[in-house]
Write a protein that holds these residues in place. Structure first.
Motif, PDB file in Angstrom:
ATOM      1  N   ASN A   1      36.622   9.391  78.580  1.00 34.93           N
ATOM      2  CA  ASN A   1      36.393   8.373  79.357  1.00 34.93           C
ATOM      3  C   ASN A   1      36.765   8.651  80.723  1.00 34.93           C
ATOM      4  OD1 ASN A   1      35.086   5.894  80.048  1.00 34.93           O
ATOM      5  ND2 ASN A   1      36.662   4.690  79.185  1.00 34.93           N
ATOM      6  N   PRO A   2      35.821   8.656  81.709  1.00 37.30           N
ATOM      7  CA  PRO A   2      36.199   8.656  83.006  1.00 37.30           C
ATOM      8  C   PRO A   2      37.232   7.585  83.527  1.00 37.30           C
ATOM      9  CG  PRO A   2      34.089   8.325  83.124  1.00 37.30           C
ATOM     10  CD  PRO A   2      34.370   8.530  81.758  1.00 37.30           C
ATOM     11  N   THR A   3      38.519   7.568  83.596  1.00 38.39           N
ATOM     12  CA  THR A   3      39.323   6.369  83.842  1.00 38.39           C
ATOM     13  C   THR A   3      40.364   6.976  84.976  1.00 38.39           C
ATOM     14  OG1 THR A   3      40.994   6.890  82.157  1.00 38.39           O
ATOM     15  CG2 THR A   3      39.032   5.274  81.577  1.00 38.39           C
ATOM     16  N   ILE A   4      41.220   6.164  85.345  1.00 41.85           N
ATOM     17  CA  ILE A   4      42.326   6.764  86.301  1.00 41.85           C
ATOM     18  C   ILE A   4      43.147   7.740  85.637  1.00 41.85           C
ATOM     19  CG2 ILE A   4      43.685   4.709  85.994  1.00 41.85           C
ATOM     20  CD1 ILE A   4      44.262   5.072  89.224  1.00 41.85           C
ATOM     21  N   GLN A   5      43.385   7.333  84.442  1.00 40.30           N
ATOM     22  CA  GLN A   5      44.319   8.144  83.529  1.00 40.30           C
ATOM     23  C   GLN A   5      43.704   9.527  83.244  1.00 40.30           C
ATOM     24  OE1 GLN A   5      43.321   4.834  82.750  1.00 40.30           O
ATOM     25  NE2 GLN A   5      45.241   3.767  83.152  1.00 40.30           N
ATOM     26  N   THR A   6      42.410   9.501  82.686  1.00 41.44           N
ATOM     27  CA  THR A   6      41.947  10.833  82.194  1.00 41.44           C
ATOM     28  C   THR A   6      41.662  11.723  83.576  1.00 41.44           C
ATOM     29  OG1 THR A   6      39.842   9.883  82.373  1.00 41.44           O
ATOM     30  CG2 THR A   6      40.855  10.087  80.237  1.00 41.44           C
ATOM     31  N   LEU A   7      41.313  11.110  84.448  1.00 46.15           N
ATOM     32  CA  LEU A   7      41.139  11.936  85.690  1.00 46.15           C
ATOM     33  C   LEU A   7      42.544  12.509  86.398  1.00 46.15           C
ATOM     34  CD1 LEU A   7      38.688   9.377  87.353  1.00 46.15           C
ATOM     35  CD2 LEU A   7      38.054  12.035  87.167  1.00 46.15           C
ATOM     36  N   GLU A   8      43.361  11.707  86.386  1.00 47.77           N
ATOM     37  CA  GLU A   8      44.925  11.934  87.042  1.00 47.77           C
ATOM     38  C   GLU A   8      45.284  13.301  85.955  1.00 47.77           C
ATOM     39  OE1 GLU A   8      48.821   9.942  88.597  1.00 47.77           O
ATOM     40  OE2 GLU A   8      47.521   8.841  87.119  1.00 47.77           O
ATOM     41  N   LYS A   9      45.298  13.235  84.559  1.00 49.50           N
ATOM     42  CA  LYS A   9      45.759  14.362  83.884  1.00 49.50           C
ATOM     43  C   LYS A   9      44.792  15.426  83.879  1.00 49.50           C
ATOM     44  CE  LYS A   9      47.301  10.968  80.207  1.00 49.50           C
ATOM     45  NZ  LYS A   9      47.249  10.549  78.826  1.00 49.50           N
ATOM     46  N   GLY A  10      43.756  15.530  84.636  1.00 50.81           N
ATOM     47  CA  GLY A  10      42.979  16.863  84.737  1.00 50.81           C
ATOM     48  C   GLY A  10      41.801  16.986  83.554  1.00 50.81           C
ATOM     49  N   GLU A  11      41.688  15.687  82.818  1.00 52.19           N
ATOM     50  CA  GLU A  11      40.855  15.912  81.525  1.00 52.19           C
ATOM     51  C   GLU A  11      39.525  15.706  81.817  1.00 52.19           C
ATOM     52  OE1 GLU A  11      42.369  12.938  78.756  1.00 52.19           O
ATOM     53  OE2 GLU A  11      44.289  13.650  78.719  1.00 52.19           O
ATOM     54  N   VAL A  12      39.123  15.324  83.083  1.00 53.73           N
ATOM     55  CA  VAL A  12      37.655  15.113  83.381  1.00 53.73           C
ATOM     56  C   VAL A  12      37.202  16.024  84.894  1.00 53.73           C
ATOM     57  CG1 VAL A  12      36.082  13.500  84.594  1.00 53.73           C
ATOM     58  CG2 VAL A  12      37.465  12.674  82.759  1.00 53.73           C
ATOM     59  N   GLU A  13      36.414  17.065  84.536  1.00 52.67           N
ATOM     60  CA  GLU A  13      35.971  17.714  85.714  1.00 52.67           C
ATOM     61  C   GLU A  13      34.946  16.880  86.276  1.00 52.67           C
ATOM     62  OE1 GLU A  13      36.123  22.190  84.043  1.00 52.67           O
ATOM     63  OE2 GLU A  13      34.896  20.889  82.827  1.00 52.67           O
ATOM     64  N   VAL A  14      33.988  16.550  86.157  1.00 54.15           N
ATOM     65  CA  VAL A  14      32.905  15.660  86.705  1.00 54.15           C
ATOM     66  C   VAL A  14      32.681  14.491  86.139  1.00 54.15           C
ATOM     67  CG1 VAL A  14      30.675  15.560  87.674  1.00 54.15           C
ATOM     68  CG2 VAL A  14      31.618  17.794  87.691  1.00 54.15           C
ATOM     69  N   GLY A  15      32.976  13.324  86.669  1.00 50.30           N
ATOM     70  CA  GLY A  15      32.785  11.924  86.012  1.00 50.30           C
ATOM     71  C   GLY A  15      31.610  11.141  86.442  1.00 50.30           C
ATOM     72  N   ILE A  16      30.976  10.447  85.593  1.00 46.31           N
ATOM     73  CA  ILE A  16      29.935   9.311  86.063  1.00 46.31           C
ATOM     74  C   ILE A  16      30.643   8.049  86.159  1.00 46.31           C
ATOM     75  CG2 ILE A  16      27.497   8.709  85.620  1.00 46.31           C
ATOM     76  CD1 ILE A  16      27.126  11.515  84.428  1.00 46.31           C
ATOM     77  N   VAL A  17      30.646   7.398  87.380  1.00 41.48           N
ATOM     78  CA  VAL A  17      31.145   6.322  87.632  1.00 41.48           C
ATOM     79  C   VAL A  17      30.746   5.189  88.702  1.00 41.48           C
ATOM     80  CG1 VAL A  17      33.602   7.088  86.948  1.00 41.48           C
ATOM     81  CG2 VAL A  17      32.766   7.085  89.126  1.00 41.48           C
ATOM     82  N   TRP A  18      30.785   3.980  88.643  1.00 39.50           N
ATOM     83  CA  TRP A  18      30.437   3.259  89.708  1.00 39.50           C
ATOM     84  C   TRP A  18      31.195   3.624  90.862  1.00 39.50           C
ATOM     85  CZ3 TRP A  18      26.431   0.750  88.952  1.00 39.50           C
ATOM     86  CH2 TRP A  18      26.091  -0.203  87.850  1.00 39.50           C
ATOM     87  N   ASP A  19      30.480   3.662  92.012  1.00 37.68           N
ATOM     88  CA  ASP A  19      31.179   4.246  93.354  1.00 37.68           C
ATOM     89  C   ASP A  19      32.319   3.578  93.670  1.00 37.68           C
ATOM     90  OD1 ASP A  19      29.797   1.621  93.820  1.00 37.68           O
ATOM     91  OD2 ASP A  19      28.868   2.647  95.680  1.00 37.68           O
ATOM     92  N   PHE A  20      32.503   2.091  93.403  1.00 37.90           N
ATOM     93  CA  PHE A  20      33.695   1.351  93.766  1.00 37.90           C
ATOM     94  C   PHE A  20      34.843   1.946  92.893  1.00 37.90           C
ATOM     95  CE2 PHE A  20      31.353  -1.695  91.281  1.00 37.90           C
ATOM     96  CZ  PHE A  20      31.980  -2.025  90.196  1.00 37.90           C
ATOM     97  N   ASN A  21      34.577   2.391  91.613  1.00 33.95           N
ATOM     98  CA  ASN A  21      35.773   2.676  90.662  1.00 33.95           C
ATOM     99  C   ASN A  21      36.041   4.177  91.155  1.00 33.95           C
ATOM    100  OD1 ASN A  21      36.111   0.584  88.986  1.00 33.95           O
ATOM    101  ND2 ASN A  21      34.547   1.239  87.471  1.00 33.95           N
ATOM    102  N   GLY A  22      35.108   5.120  91.448  1.00 41.71           N
ATOM    103  CA  GLY A  22      35.393   6.297  91.804  1.00 41.71           C
ATOM    104  C   GLY A  22      36.233   6.301  93.224  1.00 41.71           C
ATOM    105  N   LEU A  23      35.725   5.668  94.066  1.00 40.23           N
ATOM    106  CA  LEU A  23      36.638   5.516  95.553  1.00 40.23           C
ATOM    107  C   LEU A  23      38.055   5.172  95.044  1.00 40.23           C
ATOM    108  CD1 LEU A  23      33.812   4.140  97.625  1.00 40.23           C
ATOM    109  CD2 LEU A  23      34.799   6.475  97.950  1.00 40.23           C
ATOM    110  N   SER A  24      38.375   3.746  94.238  1.00 37.60           N
ATOM    111  CA  SER A  24      39.531   3.541  93.948  1.00 37.60           C
ATOM    112  C   SER A  24      40.481   4.511  93.168  1.00 37.60           C
ATOM    113  CB  SER A  24      39.401   2.173  93.124  1.00 37.60           C
ATOM    114  OG  SER A  24      40.741   1.806  92.643  1.00 37.60           O
TER     115      SER A  24
END
Length: 352
Positions: free
Chosen positions: A214-237
């Motif tokens: 799930n592309p969340t702040i936790q999985t992104l920070e851990k490097g578990e997501v290479e490309v995530g599909i998210v709302w723009d405001f979530n991605g920017l945050s």
């Protein structure tokens, strides 16, 4: 002839001046009535979401309105309005775009058109003023540049890449469901025809590149997501919270979906004038800039001159050239209900 023309122009000018004066008088009366009420109570508008805290602080400083929020989902907000009726504890709420018409159908809203009404796109508002999107979300890519060297700029790029793609749980998350719709839009589909989106992700799955993370702040920070599909405001945050240099957020150039959030004013509000004044402020330049500070794209973005540091938090307007709103809410409701089963049958099966 010239005298007639001059008289006509003078008459028009007087009429315009009278209209402007009436609007100003109405706002003055609204402000006075709101000050007497002295408070505005919201649901689903917590300080941390879309920078609501600055708007509540401004309303307190400018108009003396005390504020309290109870966070809850869109469906819960409407149910609360309906259940409490004349014992209302909430004056205003913020719900997903699909829930605005539902709230009207259930008869729990009252209308108010802010003075900037004409700058809100037709697709983003109720003709009678019961709801109007104050800020939008569009499906975007968030790319970990440390893991992906060729940053995809489009869905077409995404299909030919070597990296894994994370969309999240299509059976539960609105973000993931809209991600499938965005892919469908880019490939010739729409809210009535989601198949091009399913076919797109089926191909990604067949290539062994569909990630179940799930592309969340936790999985992104851990490097578990290479490309995530998210709302723009979530991605920017997420980008700003983790490391702005590590991630790129962009709207796919070949198409995406745009949706958003709308305030609804409780038909039974104890502080109806304060609620209307809150909506008026939310749609003002200052209120729209507050939302932008929270990474939300204001509905009046094309009519605003944002401070440079605020504009830097958002994506450029030109990236939104190919985004499309949902035009048929009823069709999309039916499609999104059927999507989890179709996702299993068309996409997940290709992972096995």
């Amino acid at each position: 002839m010239k005298q007639l023309l001059l008289a006509s122009l003078m008459g028009s000018a007087i009429a315009l001046a009278s209209h402007a004066m009436a609007a100003e008088t109405d706002l003055t009366a609204l402000e006075q009535a709101a000050r007497k009420e002295g408070a505005v109570n919201s649901v689903g508008m917590p300080d941390s979401w879309a920078n609501w805290k600055d708007t509540w602080q401004d309303l307190a400083d400018k108009y003396g309105l005390k504020h309290m929020d109870t966070d809850m989902s869109s469906a819960q907000e409407i149910a609360k309005f309906a259940a409490e009726k004349d014992n209302a504890t909430a004056d205003i709420g913020d719900v997903g775009a699909a829930f605005g018409p539902i709230a009207v159908q259930q008869g729990v809203t009252q209308p108010y058109k802010p003075s900037t009404w004409d700058q809100v796109p037709e697709w983003a508002k109720d003709k009678d003023g019961h709801w109007a999107l104050a800020y939008t979300g569009s499906i975007a890519f968030i790319v970990n540049k440390q893991l992906v060297k060729d940053v995809p700029k489009s869905w077409a790029d995404l299909k030919t890449g070597k990296y894994r793609v994370a969309i999240g749980d299509v059976s539960a998350a609105a973000q993931a469901v809209n991600g499938v719709l965005a892919a469908a839009i880019a490939n010739g589909g729409d809210e009535k025809n989601i198949q091009p989106g399913l076919d797109f992700f089926a191909e990604i799955a067949e290539q062994g590149r569909l990630s179940l993370a799930n592309p969340t702040i936790q999985t992104l920070e851990k490097g578990e997501v290479e490309v995530g599909i998210v709302w723009d405001f979530n991605g920017l945050s997420y980008r700003d919270q983790i490391d702005p240099n590590r991630f790129e957020v962009l709207i796919p150039s070949d198409g995406s979906v745009i949706s958003g959030y709308t305030t609804i004013i409780n038909k039974y509000a104890k502080n109806p004038n304060a609620a209307k004044l809150a909506r008026e402020y939310i749609f003002s330049d200052a209120g729209q800039i507050n939302l932008a500070k929270g990474n939300a794209r204001p509905i009046r973005a094309e009519h605003l001159t944002l401070p440079a540091e605020v504009q830097a938090k958002l994506l450029p307007n030109e990236q939104y050239a190919k985004v499309k709103p949902i035009k048929d809410a009823a069709a999309w409701e039916a499609t999104s209900k059927a999507l989890p089963q179709q996702w299993q049958e068309n996409v997940i099966i290709n992972m096995e």
